[in-house]
Design a protein around this motif. Structure first.
Motif, PDB file in Angstrom:
ATOM      1  N   ASP A   1       0.863  -1.201   0.000  1.00  0.00           N
ATOM      2  CA  ASP A   1       0.000   0.000   0.000  1.00  0.00           C
ATOM      3  C   ASP A   1       0.894   1.245   0.000  1.00  0.00           C
ATOM      4  O   ASP A   1       0.674   2.210   0.705  1.00  0.00           O
TER       5      ASP A   1
ATOM      6  N   ASP B   1       7.401   3.622   4.372  1.00  0.00           N
ATOM      7  CA  ASP B   1       8.188   2.447   4.780  1.00  0.00           C
ATOM      8  C   ASP B   1       8.110   1.342   3.744  1.00  0.00           C
ATOM      9  O   ASP B   1       9.078   0.608   3.516  1.00  0.00           O
ATOM     10  N   ASP B   2       6.961   1.233   3.062  1.00  0.00           N
ATOM     11  CA  ASP B   2       6.838   0.234   1.982  1.00  0.00           C
ATOM     12  C   ASP B   2       7.947   0.428   0.948  1.00  0.00           C
ATOM     13  O   ASP B   2       8.542  -0.548   0.475  1.00  0.00           O
TER      14      ASP B   2
ATOM     15  N   ASN C   1      -2.356   2.871   3.253  1.00  0.00           N
ATOM     16  CA  ASN C   1      -1.737   4.105   3.746  1.00  0.00           C
ATOM     17  C   ASN C   1      -2.291   5.336   3.027  1.00  0.00           C
ATOM     18  O   ASN C   1      -2.512   6.387   3.618  1.00  0.00           O
TER      19      ASN C   1
ATOM     20  N   LEU D   1       2.673  -6.172   2.488  1.00  0.00           N
ATOM     21  CA  LEU D   1       3.096  -4.989   3.251  1.00  0.00           C
ATOM     22  C   LEU D   1       1.928  -4.054   3.566  1.00  0.00           C
ATOM     23  O   LEU D   1       2.139  -2.967   4.115  1.00  0.00           O
ATOM     24  N   GLY D   2       0.733  -4.434   3.194  1.00  0.00           N
ATOM     25  CA  GLY D   2      -0.429  -3.561   3.415  1.00  0.00           C
ATOM     26  C   GLY D   2      -1.641  -4.378   3.827  1.00  0.00           C
ATOM     27  O   GLY D   2      -1.535  -5.555   4.182  1.00  0.00           O
TER      28      GLY D   2
ATOM     29  N   ASN E   1      -2.540  -2.482   9.191  1.00  0.00           N
ATOM     30  CA  ASN E   1      -2.874  -3.343   8.050  1.00  0.00           C
ATOM     31  C   ASN E   1      -4.030  -4.278   8.367  1.00  0.00           C
ATOM     32  O   ASN E   1      -4.883  -4.530   7.524  1.00  0.00           O
TER      33      ASN E   1
ATOM     34  N   ASP F   1       7.619  -2.373   7.438  1.00  0.00           N
ATOM     35  CA  ASP F   1       7.718  -3.127   6.181  1.00  0.00           C
ATOM     36  C   ASP F   1       9.154  -3.558   5.871  1.00  0.00           C
ATOM     37  O   ASP F   1       9.363  -4.716   5.448  1.00  0.00           O
TER      38      ASP F   1
HETATM   39 CA    CA Z   1       2.635  -0.826   4.225  1.00  0.00          CA
END
Ligand code: CA
Ligand code: RIB
Length: 312
Positions: free
Chosen positions: A11, A15-16, A40, A124-125, A168, A243
């Motif tokens: 997302d 940090d992703d 995010n 990651l989301g 998340n 992440d």
């Molecule tokens: Ca994320």
């Protein structure tokens, strides 16, 4: 020739993007696709941020559009945490790039079926794309080698969006329940691990800045809003990297300590929405379904991060 095949669902916020760079710059990892989900930031922005990050790395890994909303709820974003654009609102040109043709859940299904037993799926989301793929083709669960999830709060960590819920899982708890019941080989890296081992303190920031590559500077510059939020709201000594440490675990699980437990998720309204229900002692007789990471060494994480940010 990279020996490992990754699919990364994101997302894409500040940090992703660092986690994406870690995967793209790992010599052993071939990222077959990035699939994007709203979280995010709204979907279109997350797609543009992912495209920007891939371009910054000089890569051509395809980016696919996925879910714009959770399965059964309205979207709640974290723009107060990462900035309206998700990248710290520092004025980057985050518009006008074109994603690949294809729909993220179908790309997940097709790619997993094309490489049975070979894929490390890193999420990651919010898990909306993953749940949608599983609802459409439940058989993919047995064809994934590993599913490393940035999500949840470990065995008993604090929440970051409500007392006990991590973002998340809070955004789309119904999707998490689909995933928990799917048979995917789940490894959870929770926010507890991020605040314990992935806080970018002043000293850590100076060491990353000293790497002095474009991706190292980018990885710091886009954390401006997250840094303020961490200092003011979550009382950390700097922005934390949930992440990236989840990606570190995907890349090198040997450093982790984990415990396999039975996990469910609270579906109802706040304050329980998205709370992990961990039956650590088997009171409900549920089958353990998740390897929950309980420790990932901070020095090891930052060494992995540095190696990849230093690669030109
Ligand atoms: Ca994320
Ligand atoms: O709770 C932290 C998670 O929520 C991270 O993945 C961050 O990028 C946000 O998506």
């Amino acid at each position: 020739m990279p020996s490992r095949k990754f699919l990364v669902d994101t997302d894409t916020a500040s940090d992703d993007a660092v986690a994406m760079i870690m995967a793209l710059r790992d010599p052993e990892v071939d990222v077959l696709a990035f699939t994007v989900v709203a979280g995010n930031v709204p979907l279109d922005q997350a797609v543009q941020n992912a495209l920007y990050t891939v371009e910054l790395c000089g890569d051509d890994t395809p980016v696919y559009v996925g879910a714009a909303t959770p399965l059964l709820r309205d979207l709640g974003t974290a723009q107060d945490v990462h900035g309206d654009d998700g990248f710290g609102d520092i004025g980057l040109d985050l518009q006008g790039r074109t994603p690949a043709d294809g729909w993220a859940p179908q790309v997940l299904v097709d790619t997993i079926r094309a490489h049975p037993g070979e894929i490390t799926l890193v999420t990651l989301g919010p898990m909306t794309n993953i749940a949608t793929a599983l609802l459409w083709d439940p058989g993919i669960a047995s064809l994934v080698d590993r599913c490393v999830v940035m999500g949840g709060t470990g065995l008993n960590g604090p929440g970051n969006v409500s007392p006990n819920a991590e973002f998340n899982f809070w955004v789309d708890p119904e999707a998490v329940r689909v995933v928990l019941r799917s048979g995917l080989p789940l490894e959870f890296v929770g926010w507890d691990i991020s605040i314990a081992s992935a806080v970018v303190t002043d000293e850590r920031r100076a060491a990353i800045r000293a790497i002095d590559t474009p991706v190292a500077h980018f990885s710091l510059d886009i954390q401006s809003v997250l840094a303020d939020y961490a200092l003011a709201e979550t009382k950390l000594e700097g922005p934390d990297f949930p992440d990236p440490i989840a990606m570190a675990h995907a890349i090198d699980p040997s450093a982790a300590t984990a415990e396999k437990v039975a996990v469910d998720i609270a579906i109802g309204p706040d304050p329980m929405r998205g709370t992990m229900i961990v039956d650590q002692f088997g009171f409900q007789g549920s089958t353990p379904n998740v390897d929950v990471v309980t420790h990932y060494p901070s020095d090891h994480f930052f060494a992995l991060l540095h190696e990849r940010l230093a690669t030109r």
